[in-house]
Design an enzyme around this catalytic site. Structure first.
Site, PDB file in Angstrom:
ATOM      1  N   LYS A  22      -1.380  -3.672  49.100  1.00  0.00           N
ATOM      2  CA  LYS A  22      -0.254  -3.182  48.279  1.00  0.00           C
ATOM      3  C   LYS A  22      -0.760  -2.485  47.016  1.00  0.00           C
ATOM      4  O   LYS A  22      -0.300  -1.402  46.669  1.00  0.00           O
ATOM      5  CB  LYS A  22       0.643  -4.367  47.886  1.00  0.00           C
ATOM      6  N   ASN A  23      -1.723  -3.118  46.332  1.00  0.00           N
ATOM      7  CA  ASN A  23      -2.138  -2.586  45.035  1.00  0.00           C
ATOM      8  C   ASN A  23      -3.056  -1.369  45.143  1.00  0.00           C
ATOM      9  O   ASN A  23      -3.393  -0.753  44.133  1.00  0.00           O
ATOM     10  CB  ASN A  23      -2.762  -3.688  44.181  1.00  0.00           C
ATOM     11  N   ARG A  93       5.976  -2.606  38.580  1.00  0.00           N
ATOM     12  CA  ARG A  93       4.926  -2.294  37.632  1.00  0.00           C
ATOM     13  C   ARG A  93       4.292  -0.926  37.946  1.00  0.00           C
ATOM     14  O   ARG A  93       3.958  -0.157  37.057  1.00  0.00           O
ATOM     15  CB  ARG A  93       3.876  -3.403  37.750  1.00  0.00           C
ATOM     16  N   CYS A 117       6.188  -8.311  37.895  1.00  0.00           N
ATOM     17  CA  CYS A 117       6.267  -9.764  37.807  1.00  0.00           C
ATOM     18  C   CYS A 117       6.185 -10.213  36.357  1.00  0.00           C
ATOM     19  O   CYS A 117       5.423  -9.650  35.563  1.00  0.00           O
ATOM     20  CB  CYS A 117       5.124 -10.388  38.605  1.00  0.00           C
ATOM     21  N   ARG A 122       2.500  -7.425  29.335  1.00  0.00           N
ATOM     22  CA  ARG A 122       1.814  -6.444  30.177  1.00  0.00           C
ATOM     23  C   ARG A 122       1.794  -5.108  29.442  1.00  0.00           C
ATOM     24  O   ARG A 122       2.581  -4.198  29.718  1.00  0.00           O
ATOM     25  CB  ARG A 122       2.481  -6.390  31.547  1.00  0.00           C
ATOM     26  N   ILE A 124       0.650  -1.470  27.866  1.00  0.00           N
ATOM     27  CA  ILE A 124       0.155  -0.233  28.489  1.00  0.00           C
ATOM     28  C   ILE A 124      -0.589   0.626  27.461  1.00  0.00           C
ATOM     29  O   ILE A 124      -0.752   1.821  27.637  1.00  0.00           O
ATOM     30  CB  ILE A 124       1.282   0.580  29.173  1.00  0.00           C
ATOM     31  N   ASP A 125      -1.052  -0.041  26.388  1.00  0.00           N
ATOM     32  CA  ASP A 125      -1.741   0.717  25.327  1.00  0.00           C
ATOM     33  C   ASP A 125      -2.993   1.426  25.833  1.00  0.00           C
ATOM     34  O   ASP A 125      -3.324   2.520  25.362  1.00  0.00           O
ATOM     35  CB  ASP A 125      -2.088  -0.221  24.154  1.00  0.00           C
ATOM     36  N   GLN A 126      -3.693   0.834  26.792  1.00  0.00           N
ATOM     37  CA  GLN A 126      -4.929   1.472  27.285  1.00  0.00           C
ATOM     38  C   GLN A 126      -4.620   2.716  28.121  1.00  0.00           C
ATOM     39  O   GLN A 126      -5.376   3.675  28.125  1.00  0.00           O
ATOM     40  CB  GLN A 126      -5.763   0.487  28.098  1.00  0.00           C
ATOM     41  N   ASP A 305      -4.687 -12.955  40.958  1.00  0.00           N
ATOM     42  CA  ASP A 305      -3.632 -12.971  41.986  1.00  0.00           C
ATOM     43  C   ASP A 305      -3.838 -14.088  43.011  1.00  0.00           C
ATOM     44  O   ASP A 305      -2.995 -14.291  43.884  1.00  0.00           O
ATOM     45  CB  ASP A 305      -3.564 -11.612  42.711  1.00  0.00           C
ATOM     46  N   ILE A 327      -6.592 -13.686  32.571  1.00  0.00           N
ATOM     47  CA  ILE A 327      -6.060 -12.313  32.615  1.00  0.00           C
ATOM     48  C   ILE A 327      -4.630 -12.237  32.064  1.00  0.00           C
ATOM     49  O   ILE A 327      -4.331 -11.404  31.217  1.00  0.00           O
ATOM     50  CB  ILE A 327      -6.077 -11.750  34.063  1.00  0.00           C
ATOM     51  N   ARG A 397       8.162  -8.599  47.890  1.00  0.00           N
ATOM     52  CA  ARG A 397       7.606  -7.445  47.166  1.00  0.00           C
ATOM     53  C   ARG A 397       6.188  -7.138  47.625  1.00  0.00           C
ATOM     54  O   ARG A 397       5.743  -5.998  47.507  1.00  0.00           O
ATOM     55  CB  ARG A 397       7.531  -7.758  45.660  1.00  0.00           C
TER      56      ARG A 397
HETATM   57  C1  EPZ Z   1      -2.691  -5.039  38.473  1.00  0.00           C
HETATM   58  O1  EPZ Z   1      -1.796  -5.163  37.385  1.00  0.00           O
HETATM   59  C2  EPZ Z   1      -1.969  -5.608  39.673  1.00  0.00           C
HETATM   60  N1  EPZ Z   1      -0.732  -4.858  39.853  1.00  0.00           N
HETATM   61  C3  EPZ Z   1      -1.683  -7.086  39.458  1.00  0.00           C
HETATM   62  O2  EPZ Z   1      -1.156  -7.588  40.669  1.00  0.00           O
HETATM   63  C4  EPZ Z   1      -2.975  -7.833  39.144  1.00  0.00           C
HETATM   64  O3  EPZ Z   1      -2.658  -9.160  38.805  1.00  0.00           O
HETATM   65  C5  EPZ Z   1      -3.696  -7.170  37.975  1.00  0.00           C
HETATM   66  O4  EPZ Z   1      -3.894  -5.756  38.248  1.00  0.00           O
HETATM   67  C6  EPZ Z   1      -5.065  -7.778  37.686  1.00  0.00           C
HETATM   68  O5  EPZ Z   1      -5.885  -7.682  38.813  1.00  0.00           O
HETATM   69  C7  EPZ Z   1      -0.731  -3.711  40.526  1.00  0.00           C
HETATM   70  O6  EPZ Z   1      -1.758  -3.235  40.981  1.00  0.00           O
HETATM   71  C8  EPZ Z   1       0.568  -3.023  40.711  1.00  0.00           C
HETATM   72  P1  EPZ Z   1      -4.252  -4.917  34.349  1.00  0.00           P
HETATM   73  P2  EPZ Z   1      -2.059  -4.368  36.044  1.00  0.00           P
HETATM   74  O7  EPZ Z   1      -3.885  -3.640  33.678  1.00  0.00           O
HETATM   75  O8  EPZ Z   1      -2.698  -3.065  36.369  1.00  0.00           O
HETATM   76  C9  EPZ Z   1      -4.110  -6.225  29.715  1.00  0.00           C
HETATM   77  C10 EPZ Z   1       0.290  -8.750  42.043  1.00  0.00           C
HETATM   78  O9  EPZ Z   1       0.605  -9.953  42.133  1.00  0.00           O
HETATM   79  N2  EPZ Z   1      -3.777  -4.811  29.438  1.00  0.00           N
HETATM   80  O10 EPZ Z   1      -5.564  -5.008  35.043  1.00  0.00           O
HETATM   81  O11 EPZ Z   1      -0.812  -4.381  35.268  1.00  0.00           O
HETATM   82  C11 EPZ Z   1      -2.973  -6.934  30.436  1.00  0.00           C
HETATM   83  O12 EPZ Z   1      -2.002  -7.408  29.512  1.00  0.00           O
HETATM   84  C12 EPZ Z   1       0.170  -8.090  40.692  1.00  0.00           C
HETATM   85  O13 EPZ Z   1       0.082  -8.020  43.028  1.00  0.00           O
HETATM   86  C13 EPZ Z   1      -3.719  -4.385  28.137  1.00  0.00           C
HETATM   87  O14 EPZ Z   1      -3.923  -5.148  27.191  1.00  0.00           O
HETATM   88  O15 EPZ Z   1      -3.111  -5.330  35.358  1.00  0.00           O
HETATM   89  C14 EPZ Z   1      -3.710  -8.027  31.168  1.00  0.00           C
HETATM   90  O16 EPZ Z   1      -3.930  -9.084  30.293  1.00  0.00           O
HETATM   91  C15 EPZ Z   1       0.597  -8.994  39.578  1.00  0.00           C
HETATM   92  N3  EPZ Z   1      -3.420  -3.064  27.907  1.00  0.00           N
HETATM   93  C16 EPZ Z   1      -5.069  -7.389  31.503  1.00  0.00           C
HETATM   94  O17 EPZ Z   1      -5.196  -6.271  30.635  1.00  0.00           O
HETATM   95  C17 EPZ Z   1      -3.203  -2.187  28.921  1.00  0.00           C
HETATM   96  O18 EPZ Z   1      -2.930  -1.013  28.635  1.00  0.00           O
HETATM   97  C18 EPZ Z   1      -5.228  -6.900  32.935  1.00  0.00           C
HETATM   98  O19 EPZ Z   1      -4.116  -6.077  33.284  1.00  0.00           O
HETATM   99  C19 EPZ Z   1      -3.275  -2.632  30.226  1.00  0.00           C
HETATM  100  C20 EPZ Z   1      -3.576  -3.961  30.477  1.00  0.00           C
END
Ligand code: EPZ
Length: 430
Positions: A22-23, A93, A117, A122, A124-126, A305, A327, A397
């Protein structure tokens, strides 16, 4: 309202076929709009998040055709609308992947801010930092993220946190920027590599995906491709833990064992036998489960996950285990439900302290999010007696035919909606 009814206590035995990730599918489908040529994508999982994304893409002009259940053909040469505000898209997301894809191709995107979820903040600053570094203007207002650029120019970007979403989003936009981009401290997850491979198969020039430095030379045009999505690491891991908690013997087929290494290693540590072959992994659990300590980490660490699934298993192990979630800060919400099934778990901040119990007992429970929902199903399969799980839409989902695949392994599980369905389940389970 639909719910799963589960009669626990049966060891799961047999083979289960794993679908596409999915991801990986979500960003790859979004990235398909970056070419005017036709794109064929195979191994697309038939799950809600994917279908919501496809619907939103068709609303902005992508022509999308399903050739069978898992093959999608798309042509996006007619996209004129840069505003994505589909009612459902804010629930997923992955809506944010349309920002990187549209910004790269059209230098303009306006997308409803992502939901997904509820597992913690969550940010999105990065993503925004990356888009700005490439020369885009980005603003947030009225629940939308709006971004526009005269042109995108390659840049050297250091990610402050390891983020799967931001790495993929910046990689997509940078693929069609002028010049070179370097992303440092990039996420290394298999789906990051899969998106890079997909874009490269369309003519992009991305090197280093799978390491923490990704180098991208921008190109002006991407072309069509025929691409197959990698197997879902988390779906596979979930069935592997289903074998562990039910004391079963399950072979997960169509997987890349390398992607499952951290999961296999933990299963062995807690007392399961794990046998790897080229494209399948067999998990056999015949003795008691042992306690362990786990900390979730970005790939190749133990995946966040899979955190609820391993917690369910450790809840049935001998001794005390500690699970640390590094995470997301709000990913232990399911523990209250598990406690109602007899688990002995105390959560302090981002740590769960688990004192193993001999058994869980069936209960009326509710899924708080996707992976926690799947983990509660595993708990119910291991439990003595009957469980009723609400909010199964969360599970749908991300897991295709979850109850059907589990039933194929001998689980007594059915979706019921009302008395009549329930009576059928009772007849089936005696
Ligand atoms: C992806 O989410 C997956 N979602 C998530 O899967 C998964 O848990 C996660 O990666 C970690 O592996 C999808 O692919 C759609 P991140 P994502 O950006 O991209 C922080 C599932 O169950 N962060 O790697 O949103 C954030 O808050 C889902 O399938 C920032 O601070 O995760 C978190 O603490 C749930 N600023 C950490 O980084 C940012 O701009 C990792 O988030 C972005 C993220």
């Amino acid at each position: 309202m639909e719910q799963y009814v589960i009669n626990g206590g049966t060891p799961l035995v047999g083979e289960v076929e794993i679908g596409g990730a999915k991801n990986a599918a979500l960003p790859i489908l979004a990235a398909s709009i970056m070419t005017d040529e036709t794109v064929h994508i195979d191994n697309v999982p038939d799950v809600r998040d994917v279908n919501v994304l496809l619907t939103a893409m068709s609303h902005i002009g992508s022509l999308i055709k399903h050739d069978g259940r898992h093959r999608v053909t798309m042509n996006s040469s007619n996209i004129r609308n840069m505003v994505v505000e589909d009612e459902n898209i804010k629930k997923i997301r992955a809506s944010y992947y349309l920002i990187g894809a549209m910004l790269g191709k059209y230098k303009h995107a306006e997308v409803t801010l992502p939901g997904g979820c509820d597992i913690g903040c969550r940010a999105i600053d990065q993503h925004i930092k990356g888009f700005r570094a490439l020369g885009a203007e980005v603003s947030l207002s009225h629940g939308m993220i709006r971004t526009r650029a005269e042109k995108l120019v390659g840049s050297h970007i250091y990610m402050d946190v390891v983020s799967v979403g931001a790495t993929i989003n910046i990689m997509m936009a940078a693929s069609m920027a002028e010049g070179k981009t370097i992303i440092e401290n990039a996420a290394k997850e298999p789906h990051v590599v899969d998106v890079a491979n997909f874009l490269n198969s369309c003519g992009a020039n991305i090197k280093g995906a799978g390491t923490d430095v990704i180098r991208i030379k921008g190109v002006s045009v991407l072309h069509g491709t025929d691409y197959t999505i990698i197997p879902d690491q988390i779906e596979a891991g979930t069935y592997m833990f289903a074998a562990a908690v039910t004391k079963g013997d399950v072979t997960v087929k169509n997987v890349i064992p390398k992607h499952l290494e951290s999961i296999s290693a933990k299963l062995m540590e807690i007392g399961c036998e794990v046998k790897e072959e080229d494209d399948c992994v067999r998990v056999v659990c015949s003795g008691p489960l042992k306690h362990s300590h786990v900390k979730t980490l970005p790939y190749p660490g133990f995946p966040t996950d899979m955190q609820p699934q391993i917690t369910v298993a450790l809840g049935l192990s001998g001794g005390t285990s500690i699970v640390t979630e590094s995470i997301f800060e709000n990913r232990f919400k399911y523990v209250d439900e598990l406690t109602r099934m007899g688990a002995n778990i105390k959560v302090e901040g981002n740590t769960a302290i688990i004192d193993g119990v001999h058994k869980y007992t069936g209960a009326g429970i509710s899924a708080p999010d996707l992976r926690a929902g799947a983990a509660l199903v595993l708990a119910a399969l291991a439990a003595e007696g009957e469980s009723h799980l609400d909010n199964i839409a969360y599970i749908q989902r991300g897991y295709e035919d979850f109850h059907i695949k589990l039933a194929g392994l001998g689980a007594q599980i059915k979706i019921v909606e009302g008395e009549q369905d329930y009576s059928k389940f009772k007849l089936m389970t005696g």
